[in-house]
Design a protein around this motif. Structure first.
Motif, PDB file in Angstrom:
ATOM      1  N   VAL A 274      57.922  44.357  43.519  1.00  0.00           N
ATOM      2  CA  VAL A 274      59.353  44.650  43.426  1.00  0.00           C
ATOM      3  C   VAL A 274      59.718  45.809  44.349  1.00  0.00           C
ATOM      4  CG1 VAL A 274      61.126  45.603  41.899  1.00  0.00           C
ATOM      5  CG2 VAL A 274      59.685  43.722  41.117  1.00  0.00           C
ATOM      6  N   ALA A 275      58.888  46.848  44.379  1.00  0.00           N
ATOM      7  CA  ALA A 275      59.161  47.985  45.249  1.00  0.00           C
ATOM      8  C   ALA A 275      59.182  47.564  46.712  1.00  0.00           C
ATOM      9  CB  ALA A 275      58.122  49.080  45.024  1.00  0.00           C
ATOM     10  N   SER A 276      58.242  46.704  47.100  1.00  0.00           N
ATOM     11  CA  SER A 276      58.190  46.225  48.480  1.00  0.00           C
ATOM     12  C   SER A 276      59.431  45.416  48.831  1.00  0.00           C
ATOM     13  CB  SER A 276      56.934  45.377  48.682  1.00  0.00           C
ATOM     14  OG  SER A 276      56.868  44.880  49.997  1.00  0.00           O
ATOM     15  N   ILE A 277      59.866  44.561  47.901  1.00  0.00           N
ATOM     16  CA  ILE A 277      61.061  43.752  48.140  1.00  0.00           C
ATOM     17  C   ILE A 277      62.294  44.648  48.234  1.00  0.00           C
ATOM     18  CG2 ILE A 277      62.537  41.939  47.178  1.00  0.00           C
ATOM     19  CD1 ILE A 277      59.983  40.795  45.863  1.00  0.00           C
ATOM     20  N   CYS A 278      62.352  45.677  47.400  1.00  0.00           N
ATOM     21  CA  CYS A 278      63.490  46.602  47.435  1.00  0.00           C
ATOM     22  C   CYS A 278      63.604  47.295  48.782  1.00  0.00           C
ATOM     23  CB  CYS A 278      63.367  47.642  46.325  1.00  0.00           C
ATOM     24  SG  CYS A 278      63.789  47.026  44.688  1.00  0.00           S
ATOM     25  N   VAL A 279      62.475  47.542  49.434  1.00  0.00           N
ATOM     26  CA  VAL A 279      62.510  48.154  50.764  1.00  0.00           C
ATOM     27  C   VAL A 279      63.289  47.272  51.734  1.00  0.00           C
ATOM     28  CG1 VAL A 279      61.084  48.758  52.759  1.00  0.00           C
ATOM     29  CG2 VAL A 279      60.398  49.502  50.482  1.00  0.00           C
ATOM     30  N   SER A 280      63.040  45.962  51.681  1.00  0.00           N
ATOM     31  CA  SER A 280      63.748  45.038  52.571  1.00  0.00           C
ATOM     32  C   SER A 280      65.242  45.010  52.269  1.00  0.00           C
ATOM     33  CB  SER A 280      63.164  43.632  52.440  1.00  0.00           C
ATOM     34  OG  SER A 280      61.841  43.577  52.894  1.00  0.00           O
ATOM     35  N   VAL A 281      65.586  44.960  50.989  1.00  0.00           N
ATOM     36  CA  VAL A 281      66.994  44.939  50.605  1.00  0.00           C
ATOM     37  C   VAL A 281      67.673  46.243  51.016  1.00  0.00           C
ATOM     38  CG1 VAL A 281      68.584  44.862  48.647  1.00  0.00           C
ATOM     39  CG2 VAL A 281      66.594  43.359  48.687  1.00  0.00           C
ATOM     40  N   HIS A 282      67.005  47.362  50.771  1.00  0.00           N
ATOM     41  CA  HIS A 282      67.575  48.663  51.090  1.00  0.00           C
ATOM     42  C   HIS A 282      67.804  48.826  52.584  1.00  0.00           C
ATOM     43  CE1 HIS A 282      67.136  53.049  52.000  1.00  0.00           C
ATOM     44  NE2 HIS A 282      68.037  53.113  51.048  1.00  0.00           N
ATOM     45  N   ARG A 283      66.891  48.298  53.384  1.00  0.00           N
ATOM     46  CA  ARG A 283      67.024  48.419  54.836  1.00  0.00           C
ATOM     47  C   ARG A 283      68.331  47.784  55.314  1.00  0.00           C
ATOM     48  NH1 ARG A 283      62.676  45.762  56.157  1.00  0.00           N
ATOM     49  NH2 ARG A 283      61.316  47.573  56.032  1.00  0.00           N
ATOM     50  N   ARG A 284      68.643  46.613  54.784  1.00  0.00           N
ATOM     51  CA  ARG A 284      69.875  45.931  55.183  1.00  0.00           C
ATOM     52  C   ARG A 284      71.109  46.631  54.608  1.00  0.00           C
ATOM     53  NH1 ARG A 284      71.441  40.824  56.844  1.00  0.00           N
ATOM     54  NH2 ARG A 284      73.688  40.834  57.128  1.00  0.00           N
ATOM     55  N   LEU A 285      70.989  47.114  53.384  1.00  0.00           N
ATOM     56  CA  LEU A 285      72.105  47.803  52.744  1.00  0.00           C
ATOM     57  C   LEU A 285      72.499  49.037  53.545  1.00  0.00           C
ATOM     58  CD1 LEU A 285      73.893  47.760  50.134  1.00  0.00           C
ATOM     59  CD2 LEU A 285      72.213  49.320  49.127  1.00  0.00           C
ATOM     60  N   VAL A 286      71.515  49.805  53.974  1.00  0.00           N
ATOM     61  CA  VAL A 286      71.782  51.003  54.772  1.00  0.00           C
ATOM     62  C   VAL A 286      72.352  50.624  56.135  1.00  0.00           C
ATOM     63  CG1 VAL A 286      70.699  52.972  55.927  1.00  0.00           C
ATOM     64  CG2 VAL A 286      70.069  52.401  53.574  1.00  0.00           C
ATOM     65  N   ALA A 287      71.787  49.568  56.727  1.00  0.00           N
ATOM     66  CA  ALA A 287      72.270  49.131  58.045  1.00  0.00           C
ATOM     67  C   ALA A 287      73.730  48.710  57.989  1.00  0.00           C
ATOM     68  CB  ALA A 287      71.411  47.982  58.567  1.00  0.00           C
ATOM     69  N   ASP A 288      74.141  48.136  56.852  1.00  0.00           N
ATOM     70  CA  ASP A 288      75.532  47.711  56.696  1.00  0.00           C
ATOM     71  C   ASP A 288      76.449  48.864  56.320  1.00  0.00           C
ATOM     72  OD1 ASP A 288      74.771  45.177  57.297  1.00  0.00           O
ATOM     73  OD2 ASP A 288      75.106  44.318  55.315  1.00  0.00           O
ATOM     74  N   GLY A 289      75.877  50.026  56.010  1.00  0.00           N
ATOM     75  CA  GLY A 289      76.690  51.182  55.650  1.00  0.00           C
ATOM     76  C   GLY A 289      77.422  51.019  54.337  1.00  0.00           C
ATOM     77  N   ARG A 290      76.809  50.274  53.416  1.00  0.00           N
ATOM     78  CA  ARG A 290      77.478  50.040  52.142  1.00  0.00           C
ATOM     79  C   ARG A 290      76.613  50.518  50.981  1.00  0.00           C
ATOM     80  NH1 ARG A 290      79.799  44.051  51.919  1.00  0.00           N
ATOM     81  NH2 ARG A 290      77.780  43.460  52.787  1.00  0.00           N
ATOM     82  N   ALA A 291      77.206  50.525  49.806  1.00  0.00           N
ATOM     83  CA  ALA A 291      76.515  50.901  48.579  1.00  0.00           C
ATOM     84  C   ALA A 291      76.764  49.805  47.551  1.00  0.00           C
ATOM     85  CB  ALA A 291      77.019  52.241  48.065  1.00  0.00           C
ATOM     86  N   ALA A 292      75.838  49.668  46.599  1.00  0.00           N
ATOM     87  CA  ALA A 292      75.917  48.581  45.618  1.00  0.00           C
ATOM     88  C   ALA A 292      75.847  49.127  44.207  1.00  0.00           C
ATOM     89  CB  ALA A 292      74.793  47.584  45.858  1.00  0.00           C
ATOM     90  N   ARG A 293      76.501  48.431  43.296  1.00  0.00           N
ATOM     91  CA  ARG A 293      76.493  48.818  41.888  1.00  0.00           C
ATOM     92  C   ARG A 293      75.589  47.934  41.049  1.00  0.00           C
ATOM     93  NH1 ARG A 293      81.290  48.306  39.030  1.00  0.00           N
ATOM     94  NH2 ARG A 293      80.497  49.898  37.582  1.00  0.00           N
ATOM     95  N   THR A 294      75.430  46.679  41.433  1.00  0.00           N
ATOM     96  CA  THR A 294      74.691  45.730  40.607  1.00  0.00           C
ATOM     97  C   THR A 294      73.353  45.367  41.238  1.00  0.00           C
ATOM     98  OG1 THR A 294      76.744  44.789  39.736  1.00  0.00           O
ATOM     99  CG2 THR A 294      74.751  43.464  39.500  1.00  0.00           C
ATOM    100  N   VAL A 295      72.307  45.425  40.443  1.00  0.00           N
ATOM    101  CA  VAL A 295      70.964  45.017  40.859  1.00  0.00           C
ATOM    102  C   VAL A 295      70.559  43.817  40.004  1.00  0.00           C
ATOM    103  CG1 VAL A 295      68.545  45.685  41.077  1.00  0.00           C
ATOM    104  CG2 VAL A 295      70.351  47.371  41.496  1.00  0.00           C
ATOM    105  N   THR A 296      70.050  42.782  40.645  1.00  0.00           N
ATOM    106  CA  THR A 296      69.601  41.582  39.941  1.00  0.00           C
ATOM    107  C   THR A 296      68.164  41.276  40.337  1.00  0.00           C
ATOM    108  OG1 THR A 296      71.838  40.664  39.909  1.00  0.00           O
ATOM    109  CG2 THR A 296      70.030  39.130  39.523  1.00  0.00           C
ATOM    110  N   VAL A 297      67.348  40.955  39.357  1.00  0.00           N
ATOM    111  CA  VAL A 297      65.956  40.573  39.601  1.00  0.00           C
ATOM    112  C   VAL A 297      65.762  39.139  39.136  1.00  0.00           C
ATOM    113  CG1 VAL A 297      63.562  40.947  38.902  1.00  0.00           C
ATOM    114  CG2 VAL A 297      65.007  42.896  39.482  1.00  0.00           C
ATOM    115  N   LYS A 298      65.093  38.354  39.961  1.00  0.00           N
ATOM    116  CA  LYS A 298      64.763  36.966  39.626  1.00  0.00           C
ATOM    117  C   LYS A 298      63.248  36.826  39.580  1.00  0.00           C
ATOM    118  CE  LYS A 298      65.305  33.751  42.793  1.00  0.00           C
ATOM    119  NZ  LYS A 298      65.940  32.732  43.657  1.00  0.00           N
ATOM    120  N   ALA A 299      62.753  36.196  38.543  1.00  0.00           N
ATOM    121  CA  ALA A 299      61.314  35.950  38.409  1.00  0.00           C
ATOM    122  C   ALA A 299      61.091  34.484  38.073  1.00  0.00           C
ATOM    123  CB  ALA A 299      60.716  36.840  37.321  1.00  0.00           C
ATOM    124  N   ARG A 300      60.208  33.856  38.829  1.00  0.00           N
ATOM    125  CA  ARG A 300      59.891  32.443  38.588  1.00  0.00           C
ATOM    126  C   ARG A 300      58.420  32.330  38.204  1.00  0.00           C
ATOM    127  NH1 ARG A 300      61.851  29.125  43.260  1.00  0.00           N
ATOM    128  NH2 ARG A 300      63.823  29.566  42.201  1.00  0.00           N
TER     129      ARG A 300
END
Length: 514
Positions: A274-300
């Motif tokens: 999960v931490a590794s995946i969050c790094v990828s999500v965070h990289r794009r979030l920062v690049a877009d210059g935005r902030a997010a309120r909702t976090v969703t996790v999916k497990a299969r």
């Protein structure tokens, strides 16, 4: 309208450009030895998925979104390469730049295709449109070195069908006067928005072509496919498509997910993933210059049961530590009994940048509490045990969302690896499949530092790519798009002169080592 092709100004022309087998074509361009050979791009692991297949591989039945194992069985002599997302994105930017020069408004559908509606073609004759399309294709090839197929018609749907008919590396203009004759005999699945389920429902009542769908009563179609979807698809089957070409809306969600070669059974492994995946999500979030309120996790789970959990923070944040803490806690409740096959993390509820403050909110046993904000460099907070060593950048699919059909398609193509995927405002369409089976951003195995497909550089031999490695040796083909087919050399895997290289150097001559 005075006539179907009378040349009056009310005639509309929409063009659809589609880069042919984009991922595989990029690999064949920048690795010239592969130019006429079957190539599969995707994950090579037991759960790997094909992200792109060259036309030489498609002849044997390999295709995008197919399990890599199945594709390799069908085409055992294919070269399998990991995706190079930064390179695909860079070339995509050039393609979109060319389109912007030909039309003031363009609508990207995915990384390798887009619609345009040039004002200069309003009321133009089919021959004028054909000349325009020829110039466009030439410009794309001159800018990128890659082939592109272009279709033109009265609307997005017809233009898309025309580009499919033009493949590979062709141009097809469907004149307004011949539109009905061209569409009628085509399989009903040619309509963007009809997938396996709806296609089967229509087949059961004898509707297997666009012409037969168009001849049906609209109320009957709505009864079979649903009111909104059925009505829209019936209009498209009759060639009625007045949807505008417009820039895509801002992303509503940023996500990343990984399918593991072996199911995760320990919560510590889940937390690390999960931490590794969050790094990828965070990289794009920062690049877009935005902030997010909702976090969703999916497990299969291993038996394909999917669980999702979401949590909304008091205010928008883009702190990696905060997002990771929330995602880890959600994962603990999303993961059920047995192993975990897939994990995904997404962020949404975008808002303005968080207030300038030294503290941000993080979850605790007592609820949300203040904690020191992490540096904005994107580094993983202490204690996560992960090192950031770059990543794939923007993810991309070879086929993208349907151009505003209003329908939710039923099947995807062009599956990507573990990378960030932006979900646009428009409904998803063919090609928006989940990111499964690849790990392009992972560190190399320290025991085997080189893997097939890696870009490398050597001060004497220049830029090359790894063809294979093992037993302390590495075989490299030194070539680029500028050099043409190159020589293969086998070197010591520990050779200090051999270093990792930027994939872009395999494409840009000015960046290529000599």
């Amino acid at each position: 309208m005075t006539g179907p092709d009378s040349g009056t100004a009310d005639l509309r022309w929409v063009l659809h450009l589609d880069m042919d087998a984009f991922f595989a074509s990029v690999e064949q361009l920048t690795r010239p030895t592969l130019a006429d050979r079957p190539v599969l791009v995707g994950g090579a692991g037991p759960r790997g998925v094909v992200a792109g297949a060259s036309y030489q591989a498609r002849v044997f039945g390999a295709r995008s979104a197919m399990p890599m194992g199945q594709a390799r069985r069908r085409c055992p002599h294919a070269t399998v390469l990991p995706p190079r997302f930064p390179l695909y994105k860079a070339i995509s930017d050039q393609v979109m730049g060319v389109l912007a020069e030909f039309s003031p408004v363009l609508e990207p559908v995915s990384v390798d295709e887009a619609f345009i509606e040039p004002p200069s073609l309003a009321g133009a004759s089919p021959s004028d449109v054909e000349a325009f399309g020829t110039r466009l294709r030439t410009a794309v090839r001159e800018r990128t070195g890659l082939p592109a197929s272009v279709g033109a018609g009265s609307g997005k749907q017809v233009a898309k069908i025309a580009s499919e008919l033009a493949k590979p590396d062709g141009l097809r203009v469907i004149a307004h006067a011949e539109q009905e004759a061209v569409l009628a005999p085509l399989p009903v699945r040619s309509l963007w928005g009809i997938g396996p389920v709806s296609g089967e429902a229509l087949r059961k009542i004898g509707v297997d072509t666009i012409g037969r769908l168009a001849a049906m009563d609209g109320r009957e179609v709505a009864g079979i496919l649903g009111s909104a979807v059925g009505t829209e698809l019936h209009r498209l089957a009759r060639g009625i498509d007045d949807r505008p070409v417009a820039p895509r809306g801002a992303a509503k969600q940023i996500s990343a997910e990984t399918t593991f070669d072996a199911d995760l059974t320990a919560m510590t492994a889940v937390h690390e993933a999960v931490a590794s995946i969050c790094v990828s999500v965070h990289r794009r979030l920062v690049a877009d210059g935005r902030a997010a309120r909702t976090v969703t996790v999916k497990a299969r789970t291993g038996d394909f049961v999917t669980h999702t959990r979401s949590e909304t923070t008091p205010f928008p944040t883009r702190e990696l530590s905060t997002l990771t803490a929330v995602a880890r806690r959600l994962a603990e409740t999303a993961v059920g009994e047995g192993g975990v096959r897939l994990l995904g993390v997404s962020v949404s509820g975008f808002g303005d940048e968080p207030p300038l403050a030294l503290f941000d909110a993080v979850p605790s046993a007592q609820g949300w509490a203040a904690a020191p904000a992490a540096e904005s460099s994107g580094d993983v907070p202490p204690g996560l045990g992960l090192a950031l060593t770059g990543g794939p950048g923007d993810a991309a699919t070879e086929a993208g969302p349907a151009p505003g059909t209003g329908a939710v398609p039923e099947i995807g193509a062009g599956v990507l690896g573990t990378a960030v995927t932006a979900h646009p405002t428009a409904p998803a369409g063919p090609g928006t499949a989940a990111a499964e089976g690849m790990r392009p951003d992972r560190d190399p195995d320290p025991g085997r530092p080189w893997r097939a497909g890696d870009d490398v550089a050597h001060p004497e031999y220049g830029h090359g790519w790894v063809q294979g490695a093992g037993h302390g040796r590495v075989t490299v083909r030194f070539e680029t798009a500028a050099t043409g087919p190159g020589r293969t050399r086998t070197l010591d895997a520990a050779d200090p002169a051999l270093s990792r290289a930027d994939p872009l150097r395999s494409w840009h001559p000015e960046d290529t080592a000599t």
